[in-house]
Design an enzyme around this catalytic site. Structure first.
Site, PDB file in Angstrom:
ATOM      1  N   ASP A   1       0.916  -1.308  -0.094  1.00  0.00           N
ATOM      2  CA  ASP A   1       0.105  -0.145  -0.031  1.00  0.00           C
ATOM      3  C   ASP A   1       0.771   1.177   0.083  1.00  0.00           C
ATOM      4  OD1 ASP A   1      -2.074   1.490   0.191  1.00  0.00           O
ATOM      5  OD2 ASP A   1      -2.577   1.682   2.811  1.00  0.00           O
TER       6      ASP A   1
ATOM      7  N   ASP B   1      -0.263   5.018   1.312  1.00  0.00           N
ATOM      8  CA  ASP B   1      -0.443   5.844   2.499  1.00  0.00           C
ATOM      9  C   ASP B   1      -0.485   5.005   3.707  1.00  0.00           C
ATOM     10  OD1 ASP B   1      -0.815   8.777   1.066  1.00  0.00           O
ATOM     11  OD2 ASP B   1      -2.096   7.639  -0.168  1.00  0.00           O
TER      12      ASP B   1
ATOM     13  N   ASP C   1      -1.817  -0.200   5.989  1.00  0.00           N
ATOM     14  CA  ASP C   1      -2.108   0.252   7.446  1.00  0.00           C
ATOM     15  C   ASP C   1      -3.897   0.020   7.725  1.00  0.00           C
ATOM     16  OD1 ASP C   1      -2.433   1.804   5.448  1.00  0.00           O
ATOM     17  OD2 ASP C   1      -2.802   3.467   6.759  1.00  0.00           O
TER      18      ASP C   1
END
Length: 252
Positions: free
Chosen positions: A27, A29, A203
């Site tokens: 991922d 961000d 996240d």
């Protein structure tokens, strides 16, 4: 079974830094780049660019960025270091050979953008993002508007059939039918990913589909950030820990 992390009696350990036979899905961000007040505030960083280029070589192409951002934004932030990429939660995907597949935008996206723009016009700090196949409403700079933004997004989702995708201080309404999990699975059917064990780093809740898809194909997920209930098997603390681990993968 999901592992429950963040409690004294069950903390996930760091993943093993081995590269042979592994395919990485990363991922952007909160994983490769710190969260920022606005989407445009995230910019290329020399350390990140260097490790991504090194991973491409070390893993013989078995690495992809899988993000909620568009592929164009992925390329901007990664400074063009990554060939394979998936954007907008699986609705865009660039294969290793450079070919790109994109889902057609649901007609409800235009309606969502119109409603988001009207909402933002009356609330300073709100940011609307047009991703073509999805509409994003960012409230990081107007956290007091979170509840009202969620009410609007849920109503629009019910009325249009668009998929509501919550993220870190953002609500997205996207064309249905794709997730980060479907993107990971599609990559794994193609060379050079075929036959490898997929490892997904993410996240937030948008990455759980990727964690589950990786586990179903013999790999695992790595949660980045504070512990929480998750399908991931391992955890890393923050972006710096991710980059340090990736550098160890390159050297392993």
């Amino acid at each position: 079974m999901p592992s429950h992390v963040g409690t004294a009696d069950h903390i996930l350990s760091s993943p093993p830094a081995r590269a042979d036979g592994v395919a990485l899905f990363l991922d952007m961000d909160g994983v490769l780049a710190p969260l920022a007040p606005t989407p445009d505030a995230v910019r290329p960083v020399a350390r990140r660019t260097a490790v991504l280029k090194a991973l491409e070589t070390r893993l013989e192409g078995r690495v992809a960025i899988v993000s909620g951002r568009t592929i164009a934004e992925i390329d901007r932030i990664a400074d063009g270091a990554m060939t394979s990429a998936s954007g907008v939660h699986g609705l865009e995907r660039r294969r290793r050979d450079g070919s790109i597949e994109r889902g057609a935008a649901d007609k409800g996206v235009a309606r969502a953008l119109e409603a988001f723009n009207a909402f933002a016009a009356e609330r300073p700090g709100m940011i609307v993002e047009d991703k073509g196949v999805a509409a994003g409403l960012h409230y990081r700079q107007a956290p007091d508007q979170a509840a009202a933004a969620e009410v609007l997004a849920r109503r629009l989702s019910d009325e249009t059939g668009l998929t509501l995708q919550p993220g870190h201080m953002v609500l997205e309404l996207k064309t249905p039918g794709a997730t980060k999990g479907t993107a990971l699975t599609a990559f794994m059917r193609e060379p050079p990913f075929q036959g490898a064990a997929p490892v997904m780093l993410g996240d937030d809740v948008t990455d759980e589909d990727g964690f589950r898809a990786a586990a179903a194909l013999g790999g695992y997920g790595v949660l980045v950030g504070p512990g929480r209930p998750t399908a991931a098997r391992y955890r890393l603390e923050d972006v710096d820990a991710v980059l340090t681990w990736l550098e160890a993968v390159v050297e392993a």
